[in-house]
Motif scaffolding. Structure first.
Motif, short mmCIF file in Angstrom:
data_model
loop_
_atom_site.label_atom_id
_atom_site.label_comp_id
_atom_site.label_asym_id
_atom_site.label_seq_id
_atom_site.Cartn_x
_atom_site.Cartn_y
_atom_site.Cartn_z
N LYS A 108 0.93 -1.15 -0.32
CA LYS A 108 -0.45 -0.17 0.18
C LYS A 108 0.90 0.61 -0.15
O LYS A 108 0.57 2.30 -0.63
N MET A 109 1.71 1.47 0.84
CA MET A 109 2.77 2.42 0.62
C MET A 109 3.53 3.35 -0.80
O MET A 109 3.18 3.55 -1.11
N GLY A 110 3.66 1.41 -1.01
CA GLY A 110 4.58 1.40 -2.52
C GLY A 110 3.65 2.20 -3.25
O GLY A 110 3.67 3.19 -4.16
N SER A 111 2.14 2.16 -3.43
CA SER A 111 1.07 2.05 -4.21
C SER A 111 0.51 4.08 -3.56
O SER A 111 -0.13 4.25 -5.14
N GLY A 112 1.35 4.01 -3.20
CA GLY A 112 0.50 5.44 -2.14
C GLY A 112 -0.96 5.38 -1.87
O GLY A 112 -1.61 6.17 -1.40
N GLY A 113 -1.21 4.21 -1.23
CA GLY A 113 -2.62 3.67 -0.69
C GLY A 113 -2.81 4.23 0.86
O GLY A 113 -1.01 4.71 1.21
#
Length: 576
Positions: free
Chosen positions: A570-575
């Motif tokens: 999620k952090m990598g996708s900006g979520g």
């Protein structure tokens, strides 16, 4: 002591010469020559304790109590028993023993000093201070009492007063290593790292005091096999007949040094020897912790937690940071306490004290847990008010304060019931990283399961079961922060925590290492530096040594890694 045989006199002479091994051999021989002499058993207990054989020491002190011919003899024997329990980290038993000694001989300074030390480790800092001052009153000022007083004052964040007590101690005995090590710890707590290192080195320049090495190696990163390592290895080679704690401290210090050098095999060999040497001193009982946590789970069902909606004490805005040791709780607390609205409280024992008092009150009722709702709500408000009184000083300026006692994860349900305005932050770290961190840390007190991987596994599993219970019983009561995610993106994680607490994000919490608040935990050095990935995956370097542990914790590891993977994705996708 009353022994009269030549063997006893020889034992006493060896004891005065600090030859503990010979003194113990002779003292035990004296108990056989005079089996009804309390003095021989007292000395045998003292020397057994010094050499690390706590089981034998308990037996000798118990016999000295049984054979005592006067209140004075019995009081000294109870004091010895109390000191033995201190060494075993059995603080409640120690407190009871010292209080028994004082009931027999009300003006016994060592019993007051020992009681003060036990109370410090039980988190009863004000009572510890009172006991230390009573020791001064009845016995005059001596370094041991002043040092204990300083520890009690440090625990209450009264560092200037603690400094005065240590200076008084140094005036009495300027070369006493214990005093100067505590003084260096005080400097370190204040963030005076250079000064603290100089103080530790001054101690080591004049003595071979092993605890100073444990503290010193935490303050440096070894780049090569330097003079410090060579000195420690020479001392270790000469420590075969030394007190177990001295050899254990040297082994822990060397393990840290070789870990810095990346020599994991040698580091782990030192850790294994250190822990196997010290483990028998503590007598950890895993069944006791497991049974207690199971009882908590059985009582604190969702229905019970929500049964007394008007029972809490409002207006107390505590932030409880809960975790296993070495899981990032000190880092989280340091970050939050750098917020202008938050005061850092450290490892308080106030909630445990209030919870214990409440459990005694409720447990005494025959219909427990079928409590009368009105009475139970009143009890909860009273207990919450009591906690508020104990934390008044932390709320004088900032509206929020932190409480990061390592036992508070057991009380999440009760915190929710008693203090509805409080917030709970659960700091998590990879199970293997946590277990290795616990195993390689020479804790000052209170983590008696840390010296054996079998004990660590059982405690970790009990902790993991308890946290899973809270996720089912009151998931809205706390927010969880993965250490790896916090290191990867501190601002994102801290914004999430601030939102949960209900305070605005402040950039100051990202510069937590600039905070001047005193830090007294084992992570004091790390939280004085910016965030680093150093040590993040240390456990992978010890994979072959931790393989049995990984197998035993396989379920907990799989669950943790799956959750962490989702969060990092999620952090990598900006979520969010």
């Amino acid at each position: 002591m009353q022994g009269t045989t030549k063997t006893f006199e020889q034992a006493l002479d060896a004891f005065r010469r600090n030859d503990a091994v010979e003194a113990r051999r002779l003292a035990e021989a004296a108990t056989k020559e005079q089996p009804r002499d309390p003095g021989s058993h007292q000395l045998a207990g003292t020397t057994a304790m010094i050499t690390g054989d706590m089981t034998a020491a308990l037996g000798f002190f118990g016999e000295a109590i049984r054979l005592a011919r006067s209140n004075e003899q019995a009081a000294y024997a109870w004091t010895g028993l109390g000191r033995c329990h201190l060494n075993m980290e059995q603080m409640e038993k120690a407190r009871a023993a010292f209080r028994r000694a004082l009931s027999l001989l009300p003006h016994l300074p060592p019993a007051y000093a020992g009681l003060a030390f036990a109370l410090i480790n039980l988190g009863e800092y004000a009572d510890a201070e009172a006991a230390a001052r009573k020791a001064q009153e009845v016995g005059g000022e001596d370094p041991e009492t002043l040092n204990t007083l300083a520890r009690a004052l440090m625990a209450q964040d009264r560092l200037d007063e603690a400094n005065e007590a240590l200076e008084a101690s140094l005036r009495l005995e300027p070369q006493l290593a214990d005093t100067r090590i505590i003084y260096a710890n005080l400097q370190k707590a204040r963030g005076q790292m250079t000064e603290a290192e100089k103080t530790y080195r001054k101690v080591l320049g004049e003595t071979i005091d092993a605890p100073a090495w444990v503290h010193l190696v935490q303050m440096k990163t070894f780049k090569e096999r330097d003079e410090d390592i060579e000195k420690m290895e020479r001392l270790l080679a000469a420590s075969e007949n030394s007190q177990i704690s001295i050899r254990g401290d040297l082994l822990f210090a060397l393990a840290k040094a070789y870990d810095d050098l990346g020599e994991s095999d040698q580091a782990f060999a030192y850790l294994e020897e250190a822990n196997s040497l010290l483990c028998p001193m503590f007598g950890y009982d895993p069944e006791s912790d497991e049974a207690r946590m199971k009882r908590i789970e059985e009582l604190f069902t969702p229905e019970f937690i929500n049964r007394f909606p008007d029972g809490g004490q409002t207006g107390i805005q505590g932030i409880f940071v809960v975790s296993m040791p070495r899981s990032g709780s000190t880092l989280m607390e340091q970050m939050l306490s750098s917020h202008p609205q938050v005061r850092g409280g450290g490892e308080l024992a106030h909630f445990q004290r209030v919870a214990t008092e409440l459990s005694y009150k409720w447990g005494a009722q025959p219909d427990f847990p079928n409590l009368d709702c009105v009475m139970a709500a009143a009890d909860l408000r009273e207990a919450g008010h009591r906690y508020g009184e104990l934390t008044t000083a932390l709320r004088l300026i900032q509206p929020w304060f932190t409480d990061k006692s390592l036992t508070n994860f057991q009380y999440i349900g009760l915190i929710r019931m008693m203090l509805p305005d409080a917030r709970i932050v659960h700091a998590r770290r990879h199970p293997l990283a946590t277990a290795l961190g616990v195993y390689r840390q020479r804790f000052a007190q209170g983590i008696s399961y840390s010296y054996d991987f079998a004990h660590i596994v059982r405690y970790y599993k009990a902790y993991a079961r308890m946290m899973e219970h809270w996720r089912r019983a009151c998931p809205e009561a706390f927010v969880e922060v993965f250490y790896e995610a916090l290191i990867a993106d501190p601002e994102r994680e801290l914004r999430r925590v601030c939102d949960f607490i209900g305070i605005d994000f402040d950039p100051a919490i990202l510069e937590f290492y600039r905070s001047e608040r005193p830090v007294l935990t084992a992570s004091v050095v790390q939280v004085r530096e910016p965030i680093s990935t150093r040590g993040l995956e240390r456990h992978k370097r010890y994979a072959k040594h931790l393989a049995p542990l990984a197998e035993q914790l396989s379920d907990e590891i799989s669950s943790y890694e799956a959750e962490l993977e989702q969060i990092l994705a999620k952090m990598g996708s900006g979520g969010s």
